[in-house]
Design an enzyme around this catalytic site. Structure first.
Site, PDB file in Angstrom:
ATOM      1  N   LYS A 159     -11.920   2.768 -15.785  1.00  0.00           N
ATOM      2  CA  LYS A 159     -12.132   1.416 -15.718  1.00  0.00           C
ATOM      3  C   LYS A 159     -12.411   1.332 -16.849  1.00  0.00           C
ATOM      4  O   LYS A 159     -11.943  -0.093 -17.423  1.00  0.00           O
ATOM      5  CB  LYS A 159     -13.612   0.965 -14.939  1.00  0.00           C
ATOM      6  CG  LYS A 159     -13.666   1.496 -13.673  1.00  0.00           C
ATOM      7  CD  LYS A 159     -12.511   0.981 -13.265  1.00  0.00           C
ATOM      8  CE  LYS A 159     -12.169   0.884 -11.007  1.00  0.00           C
ATOM      9  NZ  LYS A 159     -10.873   0.278 -10.685  1.00  0.00           N
ATOM     10  N   TYR A 173     -14.150   7.974 -13.208  1.00  0.00           N
ATOM     11  CA  TYR A 173     -13.746   6.722 -12.588  1.00  0.00           C
ATOM     12  C   TYR A 173     -13.942   5.490 -14.113  1.00  0.00           C
ATOM     13  O   TYR A 173     -13.781   4.861 -13.783  1.00  0.00           O
ATOM     14  CB  TYR A 173     -14.935   6.693 -11.661  1.00  0.00           C
ATOM     15  CG  TYR A 173     -14.714   5.445 -10.963  1.00  0.00           C
ATOM     16  CD1 TYR A 173     -13.399   4.977  -9.610  1.00  0.00           C
ATOM     17  CD2 TYR A 173     -15.711   4.770 -11.049  1.00  0.00           C
ATOM     18  CE1 TYR A 173     -14.157   3.468  -9.549  1.00  0.00           C
ATOM     19  CE2 TYR A 173     -16.057   3.047  -9.969  1.00  0.00           C
ATOM     20  CZ  TYR A 173     -14.768   3.337  -9.827  1.00  0.00           C
ATOM     21  OH  TYR A 173     -15.124   1.351  -8.685  1.00  0.00           O
ATOM     22  N   ASP A 214       0.062  -1.266  -0.009  1.00  0.00           N
ATOM     23  CA  ASP A 214       0.438   0.117  -0.132  1.00  0.00           C
ATOM     24  C   ASP A 214       0.537   0.838  -0.015  1.00  0.00           C
ATOM     25  O   ASP A 214       1.579   0.974   0.383  1.00  0.00           O
ATOM     26  CB  ASP A 214      -0.943   0.233   0.931  1.00  0.00           C
ATOM     27  CG  ASP A 214      -2.264   0.572   1.170  1.00  0.00           C
ATOM     28  OD1 ASP A 214      -3.491   0.704   0.771  1.00  0.00           O
ATOM     29  OD2 ASP A 214      -2.559   1.987   0.852  1.00  0.00           O
TER      30      ASP A 214
END
Ligand code: SER
Length: 315
Positions: free
Chosen positions: A143, A139, A34
């Site tokens: 995608k 977004y 992360d």
């Protein structure tokens, strides 16, 4: 067996996928990564990786002899809308880096696409596996381009890329953060804690949703599926249930009869939700690799309330 790298390991999905993979394959075979240096749970192998830096990914993959990458690091729809450049850098740039490193090191890649990969010109009910994809959100644009990029790396470089178009995910371990479907998680926890919730979507906004255990199982099953059966690799429609805020509130009232909801619509998130399908047809996933959901609305609400209550008691 080479190791499994999870990017975005402290996010809503990663914080539950990592323990599941550790339980299945052994803690030493899973590398959690992360950009945030949160303290990793005992026994977790952790590597700080910023997916916007290809060198970070390269180092982690080579150092830990990674063979599979679950690439979860991404911005969700509402935060992406506020900062399109950041969404492009992480969601598109990050995936491109993952695919490049995977190509060089011959890793399999899991990519989470979304209901957000569709737009207002997509048939909204029973959305087919192959249909119009003209999303109007940044977004969704990241995608769709991710789906295409994964297909490209598969056909051009014979990379084993696989993906799912995930519905809104309901879970209790880590908050979603910055999505449009987050209201469902918020409504459940506010119902328990305050007996009241102010919802930012209209009561009749229908969206596909899924309980996290189903979503995690889908990811692991897809990655384990026989490659020869996968026609639609990037990415499969995945469905379990669909409901509106009013229907979720009703299901919660079966347990908490006094629960009240009012509505103060956030035009930003409402317009995102309005551009997404009401429900997707997930026949390709069912036929090509045997997908079957376990949790419907009533089971999800019961389990979520029990687990949220247990957490509150132990806090
Ligand atoms: N849950 C995501 C969001 O709301 C959609 O994939 O942004």
């Amino acid at each position: 067996m080479r190791r499994i790298l999870v990017t975005g390991a402290w996010g809503q999905i990663g914080s539950e996928l990592v323990p599941l993979l550790q339980a299945r394959f052994g803690p030493e075979r899973v590398v959690a990564s992360d950009v945030r240096e949160a303290s990793a749970p005992a026994g977790t192998v952790f590597e700080r990786v910023d997916c916007r830096e290809i060198a970070d990914l390269e180092r982690a993959v080579i150092r830990h002899e990674v063979g599979t990458i679950y690439h979860l690091a991404a911005l969700l729809s509402a935060v992406a809308k506020r900062d399109p450049s950041a969404a492009r850098d992480l969601n598109m740039g990050g995936l491109h880096h993952v695919l490049e490193v995977a190509r060089a090191q011959r890793c399999a890649v899991f990519f989470p696409s979304s209901i957000g990969a569709f737009g207002p010109s997509t048939p909204p009910r029973g959305t087919p596996q192959e249909t119009i994809q003209r999303p109007t959100t940044i977004y969704g644009i990241t995608k769709v381009s991710g789906e295409l990029l994964c297909d490209y790396y598969h056909t051009r470089f014979d990379l084993d890329t696989r993906g799912l178009r995930l519905p809104g995910l309901i879970s209790y371990a880590a908050p979603p953060g910055g999505g449009t479907t987050d209201y469902a998680v918020e409504m459940l926890s506010h119902a328990l804690q305050h007996g009241h919730y102010t919802c930012y979507l209209r009561p009749d906004t229908c969206l596909d949703m899924m309980y996290m255990p189903d979503a995690l199982r889908a990811m692991v099953e897809l990655m384990a599926a026989d490659a020869a059966t996968l026609v639609h690799r990037n990415a499969y429609n995945l469905a379990a249930m669909h409901f509106t805020p009013a229907e979720l509130a009703e299901a919660i009232r079966a347990h908490l009869p006094e629960f009240r909801v009012d509505y103060r619509v956030d035009p930003d998130r409402q317009s995102i939700a309005d551009s997404w399908p009401d429900w997707m047809d997930d026949r390709a996933a069912r036929e090509e690799w045997g997908w079957r959901p376990e949790y419907q609305l009533a089971d999800t609400v019961r389990d979520m309330l029990e687990r949220l209550e247990a957490r509150l008691r132990s806090a």
